[in-house]
Design a protein around this motif. Structure first.
Motif, PDB file in Angstrom:
ATOM      1  N   VAL A   1      -7.166  13.164   0.981  1.00  0.00           N
ATOM      2  CA  VAL A   1      -6.179  12.509   1.824  1.00  0.00           C
ATOM      3  C   VAL A   1      -6.208  11.022   1.483  1.00  0.00           C
ATOM      4  CG1 VAL A   1      -5.493  11.987   4.198  1.00  0.00           C
ATOM      5  CG2 VAL A   1      -6.468  14.229   3.634  1.00  0.00           C
ATOM      6  N   VAL A   2      -5.042  10.492   1.126  1.00  0.00           N
ATOM      7  CA  VAL A   2      -4.922   9.095   0.714  1.00  0.00           C
ATOM      8  C   VAL A   2      -3.929   8.415   1.647  1.00  0.00           C
ATOM      9  CG1 VAL A   2      -4.367   7.519  -1.182  1.00  0.00           C
ATOM     10  CG2 VAL A   2      -5.303   9.791  -1.688  1.00  0.00           C
ATOM     11  N   SER A   3      -4.352   7.279   2.232  1.00  0.00           N
ATOM     12  CA  SER A   3      -3.462   6.542   3.132  1.00  0.00           C
ATOM     13  C   SER A   3      -3.951   5.111   3.297  1.00  0.00           C
ATOM     14  CB  SER A   3      -3.410   7.213   4.507  1.00  0.00           C
ATOM     15  OG  SER A   3      -4.656   7.090   5.170  1.00  0.00           O
TER      16      SER A   3
ATOM     17  N   ASN B   1      -0.078   8.868   9.255  1.00  0.00           N
ATOM     18  CA  ASN B   1      -1.338   8.903   9.989  1.00  0.00           C
ATOM     19  C   ASN B   1      -1.097   8.423  11.424  1.00  0.00           C
ATOM     20  OD1 ASN B   1      -1.341   6.061   9.936  1.00  0.00           O
ATOM     21  ND2 ASN B   1      -2.867   5.937   8.310  1.00  0.00           N
ATOM     22  N   PRO B   2      -2.117   8.398  12.274  1.00  0.00           N
ATOM     23  CA  PRO B   2      -1.912   7.986  13.666  1.00  0.00           C
ATOM     24  C   PRO B   2      -1.350   6.562  13.819  1.00  0.00           C
ATOM     25  CG  PRO B   2      -3.967   9.171  13.478  1.00  0.00           C
ATOM     26  CD  PRO B   2      -3.469   8.960  12.080  1.00  0.00           C
ATOM     27  N   ASN B   3      -1.522   5.715  12.796  1.00  0.00           N
ATOM     28  CA  ASN B   3      -0.963   4.360  12.846  1.00  0.00           C
ATOM     29  C   ASN B   3       0.459   4.309  12.289  1.00  0.00           C
ATOM     30  OD1 ASN B   3      -3.253   3.293  13.980  1.00  0.00           O
ATOM     31  ND2 ASN B   3      -4.115   2.625  12.040  1.00  0.00           N
ATOM     32  N   GLU B   4       1.028   5.488  11.988  1.00  0.00           N
ATOM     33  CA  GLU B   4       2.369   5.609  11.421  1.00  0.00           C
ATOM     34  C   GLU B   4       2.465   5.099   9.986  1.00  0.00           C
ATOM     35  OE1 GLU B   4       4.824   7.347  12.932  1.00  0.00           O
ATOM     36  OE2 GLU B   4       3.356   7.743  14.493  1.00  0.00           O
ATOM     37  N   ASP B   5       1.332   5.056   9.269  1.00  0.00           N
ATOM     38  CA  ASP B   5       1.311   4.703   7.854  1.00  0.00           C
ATOM     39  C   ASP B   5       1.514   5.963   7.032  1.00  0.00           C
ATOM     40  OD1 ASP B   5       0.615   1.936   8.318  1.00  0.00           O
ATOM     41  OD2 ASP B   5      -1.419   2.618   8.764  1.00  0.00           O
ATOM     42  N   TYR B   6       2.156   5.819   5.886  1.00  0.00           N
ATOM     43  CA  TYR B   6       2.422   6.946   4.999  1.00  0.00           C
ATOM     44  C   TYR B   6       1.099   7.514   4.496  1.00  0.00           C
ATOM     45  CZ  TYR B   6       4.969   9.682   1.525  1.00  0.00           C
ATOM     46  OH  TYR B   6       5.510  10.704   0.789  1.00  0.00           O
ATOM     47  N   ARG B   7       0.986   8.846   4.512  1.00  0.00           N
ATOM     48  CA  ARG B   7      -0.258   9.519   4.128  1.00  0.00           C
ATOM     49  C   ARG B   7       0.075  10.746   3.294  1.00  0.00           C
ATOM     50  NH1 ARG B   7      -3.537  11.690   9.145  1.00  0.00           N
ATOM     51  NH2 ARG B   7      -1.621  12.842   9.431  1.00  0.00           N
ATOM     52  N   ILE B   8      -0.734  10.987   2.260  1.00  0.00           N
ATOM     53  CA  ILE B   8      -0.553  12.194   1.462  1.00  0.00           C
ATOM     54  C   ILE B   8      -1.837  13.011   1.478  1.00  0.00           C
ATOM     55  CG2 ILE B   8       1.192  11.197  -0.048  1.00  0.00           C
ATOM     56  CD1 ILE B   8      -1.040  10.969  -2.232  1.00  0.00           C
TER      57      ILE B   8
ATOM     58  N   ILE C   1       0.817  -1.212   0.000  1.00  0.00           N
ATOM     59  CA  ILE C   1       0.000   0.000   0.000  1.00  0.00           C
ATOM     60  C   ILE C   1       0.851   1.263   0.000  1.00  0.00           C
ATOM     61  CG2 ILE C   1      -1.697   1.326   1.327  1.00  0.00           C
ATOM     62  CD1 ILE C   1      -3.008  -1.373   2.054  1.00  0.00           C
ATOM     63  N   GLU C   2       1.918   1.294   0.780  1.00  0.00           N
ATOM     64  CA  GLU C   2       2.738   2.508   0.813  1.00  0.00           C
ATOM     65  C   GLU C   2       3.295   2.823  -0.576  1.00  0.00           C
ATOM     66  OE1 GLU C   2       6.756   4.390   2.784  1.00  0.00           O
ATOM     67  OE2 GLU C   2       5.588   2.998   4.004  1.00  0.00           O
ATOM     68  N   GLN C   3       3.687   1.809  -1.327  1.00  0.00           N
ATOM     69  CA  GLN C   3       4.193   2.041  -2.685  1.00  0.00           C
ATOM     70  C   GLN C   3       3.113   2.666  -3.574  1.00  0.00           C
ATOM     71  OE1 GLN C   3       5.726  -1.688  -4.133  1.00  0.00           O
ATOM     72  NE2 GLN C   3       7.539  -1.596  -2.827  1.00  0.00           N
ATOM     73  N   ILE C   4       1.871   2.227  -3.403  1.00  0.00           N
ATOM     74  CA  ILE C   4       0.758   2.779  -4.189  1.00  0.00           C
ATOM     75  C   ILE C   4       0.518   4.236  -3.807  1.00  0.00           C
ATOM     76  CG2 ILE C   4      -1.746   2.648  -4.550  1.00  0.00           C
ATOM     77  CD1 ILE C   4      -1.410  -0.448  -4.356  1.00  0.00           C
ATOM     78  N   VAL C   5       0.505   4.520  -2.512  1.00  0.00           N
ATOM     79  CA  VAL C   5       0.292   5.904  -2.050  1.00  0.00           C
ATOM     80  C   VAL C   5       1.421   6.798  -2.571  1.00  0.00           C
ATOM     81  CG1 VAL C   5       0.095   7.409  -0.015  1.00  0.00           C
ATOM     82  CG2 VAL C   5      -1.066   5.180  -0.045  1.00  0.00           C
TER      83      VAL C   5
END
Length: 176
Positions: free
Chosen positions: A145-147, A126-133, A103-107
């Motif tokens: 917002v995409v994450s 994001n709050p879960n430490e996932d990459y967000r744009i 998912i991070e590669q897609i974002v």
């Protein structure tokens, strides 16, 4: 502070709409034609919603088709204030992807796509430490917002339409 406001808007957008959404197949991009132009000052809430939902599907169409299991676009959203006289429509789409999808590669690929077009894009976690744009087209109030989603194998798109003025006497509460 801006990050806190963004998180609040995401939470509100994620809670909006009916409990079930509309399962749809990825569509050909349609909102991209208006991407570089500010929206019309006489925009209705229905037009703002339609534009924003089309843009959500444009974003979903950037996800490799072989990774997409389903797209769940909420039929209803809510209105938030842009300023004293205008509002924007907040929506949400969740894309379930195949197990093992990076998912991070897609974002990051979506981020690169919009940066290459000259669109303002910011990134954080994001709050879960996932990459967000966050994609910010030039129209006031409009953002996406995409994450990685809170559910496993899910990409979330929280959206905000360009600002618009409601017709006099229209109550901005409830579902739109």
């Amino acid at each position: 502070m801006a990050s806190l406001l963004l998180v609040g808007a995401m939470v509100l957008a994620g809670c909006s709409g009916s409990p079930g959404g509309t399962h749809i197949e990825p569509a050909a991009p349609t909102a991209a034609e208006t991407q570089g132009e500010p929206m019309n000052a006489e925009l209705t809430w229905q037009e703002a919603k339609a534009h924003t939902q089309a843009m959500e599907l444009d974003l979903a169409a950037l996800i490799p088709k072989d990774a997409v299991v389903s797209i769940d676009q909420k039929k209803k959203g809510m209105l938030l204030s842009c300023n004293k006289t205008q509002h924007n429509w907040k929506g949400f789409t969740a894309i379930t992807v195949a197990e093992g999808t990076k998912i991070e590669q897609i974002v990051r690929a979506i981020e690169a796509h919009y940066r290459a077009k000259g669109t303002k894009v910011s990134a954080d976690s994001n709050p879960n430490e996932d990459y967000r744009i966050q994609i910010d087209p030039p129209a006031p109030g409009e953002n996406y917002v995409v994450s990685e989603g809170l559910a496993p194998n899910q990409i979330d798109i929280d959206s905000g339409s360009p600002c618009f003025t409601l017709p006099e006497g229209t109550y901005p509460g409830g579902d739109f």
